[in-house]
Structure formats: structure tokens, C-alpha cells
Design a protein around this motif. Structure first.
Motif, mmCIF file in Angstrom:
data_model
loop_
_atom_site.group_PDB
_atom_site.id
_atom_site.type_symbol
_atom_site.label_atom_id
_atom_site.label_comp_id
_atom_site.label_asym_id
_atom_site.label_seq_id
_atom_site.Cartn_x
_atom_site.Cartn_y
_atom_site.Cartn_z
ATOM 1 N N ARG A 95 29.802 22.015 21.590
ATOM 2 C CA ARG A 95 30.067 21.621 22.974
ATOM 3 C C ARG A 95 29.398 22.541 23.992
ATOM 4 O O ARG A 95 29.269 22.178 25.152
ATOM 5 N N TRP A 135 26.099 20.385 24.061
ATOM 6 C CA TRP A 135 26.182 18.956 24.349
ATOM 7 C C TRP A 135 27.640 18.537 24.413
ATOM 8 O O TRP A 135 28.368 18.620 23.435
ATOM 9 N N ASN A 136 28.066 18.088 25.577
ATOM 10 C CA ASN A 136 29.447 17.653 25.758
ATOM 11 C C ASN A 136 29.487 16.547 26.807
ATOM 12 O O ASN A 136 30.034 16.710 27.898
ATOM 13 N N ALA A 137 28.887 15.435 26.475
ATOM 14 C CA ALA A 137 28.768 14.325 27.424
ATOM 15 C C ALA A 137 30.131 13.790 27.854
ATOM 16 O O ALA A 137 30.329 13.439 29.021
#
Length: 146
Positions: free
Chosen positions: A61, A64-66
Motif C-alpha cells: 500500500r 499502490w493503494n487506489a
């Protein structure tokens, strides 16, 4: 080199004066409604945070933690609605709730949904909720017309 350091240092050590005031954010809660407009259940928090996150997932995360970015956008929309409701912010929250409802289990008794913004605060009796905004009911896709 000194110029570069002067540009990087504020990023590494941000000023706490960046925010003029720190206030609680409104929480978004939603419920589904029957064809008669009656709530079919309790109000539920929209995309609640997980209680625990495994270390590997936490490290992933960092890069990348959309889903969390989207949740922060919803909080931003909720704050805008609390200050000055606009159709754009209301539609953004509505669209995300409908997306989540489409991915959940189908319920043939659901006709519409509704969301509200709530401020949570502590007082001498415990935790109290102040409702700041209550949306108009919006139809759920695939539901029977009202």
C-alpha cells in the motif's frame, strides 16, 4: 547542492502549519430503502477501514493503494457537501455507493438507497452523532420502479 537540499528538506520535514485548522471529517453512511421508502436495515459506514492489515499488504500500500485514494476523495466530497452542497459532490458519493451496491448480493426488495453525512463527537454521555446532510433517495440499478 545547498539549493537542492533546501527544496527537499520541506518535503521530508513538513510544517504542521500546513493546515490552518484541523477538524473532524464527516463520515459517510448509507442505507437501502424498500419500495415504500422504508429503511431495510441500519445505517452502515461507507467503506469502513479494516481493523488490521497484514505487513505485506501494508508495504504494498505504500506504492499502490487506489481504494484508499478513492476513499480520501469521498471524504473530500463529504467535506465540500458539509460546507456547501453541490450536485457534483453529491453525485460522486452517490455513484460510488451504487457501484458498491452492484457488487454486493442482489436484493429484490431494494428500490432505492440514501446516504447521510455524520459528525461523530464525544460528550459526557458517550459518542454522539450529528447529522449534517441527508441525501434524497436515489434509485438502485435493477430495482423495481417505485
Amino acid at each position: 547542492m545547498l539549493k537542492t537540499l533546501s527544496l527537499v528538506l520541506p518535503v521530508l520535514l513538513p510544517s504542521w502549519r500546513f493546515f490552518q485548522t484541523i477538524e473532524p471529517s464527516p463520515r459517510v453512511q448509507w442505507t437501502v430503502l424498500s419500495q415504500g421508502g422504508v429503511a431495510l436495515g441500519d445505517w452502515q459506514e461507507f467503506r469502513p477501514r479494516p481493523v488490521a492489515i497484514p505487513v505485506v499488504q501494508m508495504l504494498c500500500r505504500l506504492f499502490w493503494n487506489a481504494r484508499r485514494n478513492d476513499a480520501l476523495f469521498v471524504v473530500s466530497c463529504a467535506e465540500r457537501i458539509a460546507e456547501n452542497p453541490t450536485p457534483h459532490s453529491i453525485n460522486e458519493i452517490t455513484r460510488r455507493i451504487l457501484d458498491d451496491l452492484e457488487q454486493g448480493p442482489a436484493n429484490c426488495h431494494v428500490s432505492a438507497a440514501q446516504f447521510r453525512l455524520v459528525f461523530m463527537s464525544r460528550d459526557e454521555t458517550g459518542i454522539s452523532q450529528d447529522i449534517l446532510f441527508l441525501s434524497t433517495p436515489f434509485p438502485v440499478a435493477g430495482a423495481a420502479p417505485r
